[in-house]
Design a protein around this motif. Structure first.
Motif, PDB file in Angstrom:
ATOM      1  N   LEU A 160       0.819  -1.210   0.000  1.00 49.20           N
ATOM      2  CA  LEU A 160       0.000   0.000   0.000  1.00 49.20           C
ATOM      3  C   LEU A 160       0.852   1.258   0.000  1.00 49.20           C
ATOM      4  O   LEU A 160       1.943   1.290   0.559  1.00 49.20           O
ATOM      5  N   ARG A 161       0.325   2.297  -0.621  1.00 49.74           N
ATOM      6  CA  ARG A 161       0.976   3.602  -0.573  1.00 49.74           C
ATOM      7  C   ARG A 161       0.621   4.294   0.738  1.00 49.74           C
ATOM      8  O   ARG A 161      -0.355   3.941   1.405  1.00 49.74           O
ATOM      9  N   ALA A 162       1.413   5.287   1.102  1.00 41.98           N
ATOM     10  CA  ALA A 162       1.154   6.040   2.322  1.00 41.98           C
ATOM     11  C   ALA A 162      -0.110   6.879   2.161  1.00 41.98           C
ATOM     12  O   ALA A 162      -0.562   7.149   1.041  1.00 41.98           O
ATOM     13  N   ALA A 163      -0.680   7.289   3.273  1.00 38.38           N
ATOM     14  CA  ALA A 163      -1.849   8.155   3.247  1.00 38.38           C
ATOM     15  C   ALA A 163      -1.557   9.415   2.450  1.00 38.38           C
ATOM     16  O   ALA A 163      -0.417   9.924   2.453  1.00 38.38           O
ATOM     17  N   ALA A 164      -2.580   9.936   1.785  1.00 39.56           N
ATOM     18  CA  ALA A 164      -2.387  11.104   0.918  1.00 39.56           C
ATOM     19  C   ALA A 164      -1.794  12.281   1.671  1.00 39.56           C
ATOM     20  O   ALA A 164      -0.931  13.000   1.141  1.00 39.56           O
ATOM     21  N   SER A 165      -2.207  12.493   2.907  1.00 38.87           N
ATOM     22  CA  SER A 165      -1.701  13.635   3.680  1.00 38.87           C
ATOM     23  C   SER A 165      -0.232  13.487   4.046  1.00 38.87           C
ATOM     24  O   SER A 165       0.413  14.454   4.456  1.00 38.87           O
ATOM     25  N   LEU A 166       0.318  12.269   3.880  1.00 36.25           N
ATOM     26  CA  LEU A 166       1.713  12.001   4.247  1.00 36.25           C
ATOM     27  C   LEU A 166       2.582  11.673   3.031  1.00 36.25           C
ATOM     28  O   LEU A 166       3.738  11.269   3.193  1.00 36.25           O
ATOM     29  N   ALA A 167       2.052  11.864   1.837  1.00 38.96           N
ATOM     30  CA  ALA A 167       2.757  11.414   0.632  1.00 38.96           C
ATOM     31  C   ALA A 167       4.132  12.049   0.492  1.00 38.96           C
ATOM     32  O   ALA A 167       5.124  11.367   0.207  1.00 38.96           O
ATOM     33  N   ALA A 168       4.213  13.375   0.657  1.00 37.25           N
ATOM     34  CA  ALA A 168       5.509  14.052   0.511  1.00 37.25           C
ATOM     35  C   ALA A 168       6.481  13.613   1.599  1.00 37.25           C
ATOM     36  O   ALA A 168       7.673  13.398   1.344  1.00 37.25           O
ATOM     37  N   HIS A 169       5.979  13.453   2.821  1.00 32.42           N
ATOM     38  CA  HIS A 169       6.844  13.013   3.913  1.00 32.42           C
ATOM     39  C   HIS A 169       7.305  11.571   3.695  1.00 32.42           C
ATOM     40  O   HIS A 169       8.422  11.208   4.066  1.00 32.42           O
ATOM     41  N   ALA A 170       6.448  10.769   3.096  1.00 31.61           N
ATOM     42  CA  ALA A 170       6.812   9.376   2.833  1.00 31.61           C
ATOM     43  C   ALA A 170       8.021   9.297   1.913  1.00 31.61           C
ATOM     44  O   ALA A 170       8.933   8.488   2.133  1.00 31.61           O
ATOM     45  N   GLU A 171       8.048  10.122   0.873  1.00 33.67           N
ATOM     46  CA  GLU A 171       9.183  10.092  -0.053  1.00 33.67           C
ATOM     47  C   GLU A 171      10.462  10.534   0.629  1.00 33.67           C
ATOM     48  O   GLU A 171      11.542   9.974   0.420  1.00 33.67           O
ATOM     49  N   ALA A 172      10.366  11.568   1.471  1.00 34.36           N
ATOM     50  CA  ALA A 172      11.545  12.045   2.197  1.00 34.36           C
ATOM     51  C   ALA A 172      12.050  10.987   3.167  1.00 34.36           C
ATOM     52  O   ALA A 172      13.271  10.759   3.280  1.00 34.36           O
TER      53      ALA A 172
END
Length: 342
Positions: A160-172
């Motif tokens: 699963l991908r990370a929650a939408a609100s955390l997408a940018a933080h997930a990549e970092a």
């Protein structure tokens, strides 16, 4: 004939669970499982739970639907049996739909056809017998089914991908984990491992519909044993101090105004050295740019981290948190000194 409580205890003995009265808990096939004897509609009822650690962050609620007429699920699993027979709700239907892999779907359909009353949620699953005809053998079978269910849920979350609100933080965080050799997970978003020799853990948890909270912690290698407690100054702390409560001052106006410090009275004279100027500058910067900071004898915690924090600031905050941990450990052993705060 055995009572319901005796059935639970007998099943617990077979499974190797710790039992007390009508409850039992422990590991089945390496997964956390518990058995609960409760009362529903004036009769005993056995619930078997399988627990996910950590829980999902989907806002998932899946249970048998009371009616199938005119109802369409927002979450589509790809299985007609599940989509028709169950009500499935979640924060992000598309993201949650990806959880239902072929293996998980087939397993859930088999449970449904075997007449288990089934509920799936962020924390795991609950199995029961809708007609109340449970016995020791049923509890044992249900415990193994619950363990298998949470294992499949755990396997499915990896895709699963990370929650939408955390997408940018997930990549970092993914990039940071890759660069530093840390373990990364997207559901819930987390990294764990060691940075420059110290344990670090960053984790998110669902706070409300579509909202997630991030916390970071840098743990000390060994417990300090000082009774140390550092946190933001609260509105009534000044009054409590006037009435005799403890608030250690370290002769740093900005730090003393922002933070409330307590310690074992026998360790008071060590506090200023423990929280040296570099540590104090770092703590003030973290509290200003990222979120509230607390320290106890086991580690330094940042959180909840502001949801508006930029991904690069998140990485800076993790490194700075580790810097504070390292300084306090060093100061405990050797006193203040060393290089300047970066």
């Amino acid at each position: 004939m055995r009572s319901w409580e005796q059935q639970v205890q007998a099943a617990a003995a077979t499974l190797g669970l710790d039992a007390r009265g009508g409850e039992a808990k422990g590991l089945v096939a390496g997964r956390r499982v518990s058995v609960e004897l409760t009362d529903t509609q004036d009769r005993p009822y056995v619930l078997v739970h399988g627990w996910l650690r950590p829980p999902l962050d989907l806002g998932l609620e899946m249970e048998r639907r009371q009616t199938t007429l005119g109802f369409v699920n927002a979450v589509v699993t790809g299985s007609d049996d599940l989509d028709i027979e169950f009500s499935i709700a979640a924060d992000d239907p598309s993201r949650t739909g990806d959880l239902f892999t072929v293996a998980l779907r087939e397993h859930l359909v088999a449970l449904h056809r075997a007449s288990y009353e089934l509920r799936i949620h962020d924390g795991g699953c609950t199995l029961s017998e809708p007609y109340g005809s449970t016995d020791e053998a049923w509890i044992v079978r249900a415990a193994h089914c619950a363990a298998q269910t949470v294992e499949l849920l755990d396997d499915a979350r990896a895709g699963l991908r990370a929650a939408a609100s955390l997408a940018a933080h997930a990549e970092a965080l993914r990039a940071l984990a890759s660069a530093r050799g840390l373990a990364f997970a997207s559901v819930p978003l987390s990294i764990t491992g060691r940075i420059e020799g110290g344990p670090i853990e960053v984790g998110s948890a669902r706070a409300a519909h579509g909202r997630h909270r991030i916390t970071a912690r840098a743990s000390f290698e060994t417990e300090l044993g000082l009774g140390l407690a550092v946190r933001r100054e609260r509105l009534l702390d000044g009054l409590v101090t006037m009435l005799g409560g403890q608030d250690i001052l370290v002769d740093d106006e900005a730090f003393d105004r922002r933070f409330h410090v307590r310690v074992d009275p026998r360790q008071t004279d060590r506090t200023a050295a423990l929280l040296d100027p570099g540590a104090r500058v770092a703590l003030l910067a973290l509290d200003e740019r990222a979120g509230p900071v607390t320290i106890d004898d086991r580690g330094v915690t940042l959180g909840p981290i502001a949801p508006s924090i930029a991904p690069d600031t998140m990485v800076w905050a993790i490194d700075t948190l580790d810097e504070v941990r390292a300084r306090i450990e060093r100061n405990l052993l050797r006193g203040p000194g060393g290089g300047p705060y970066r």
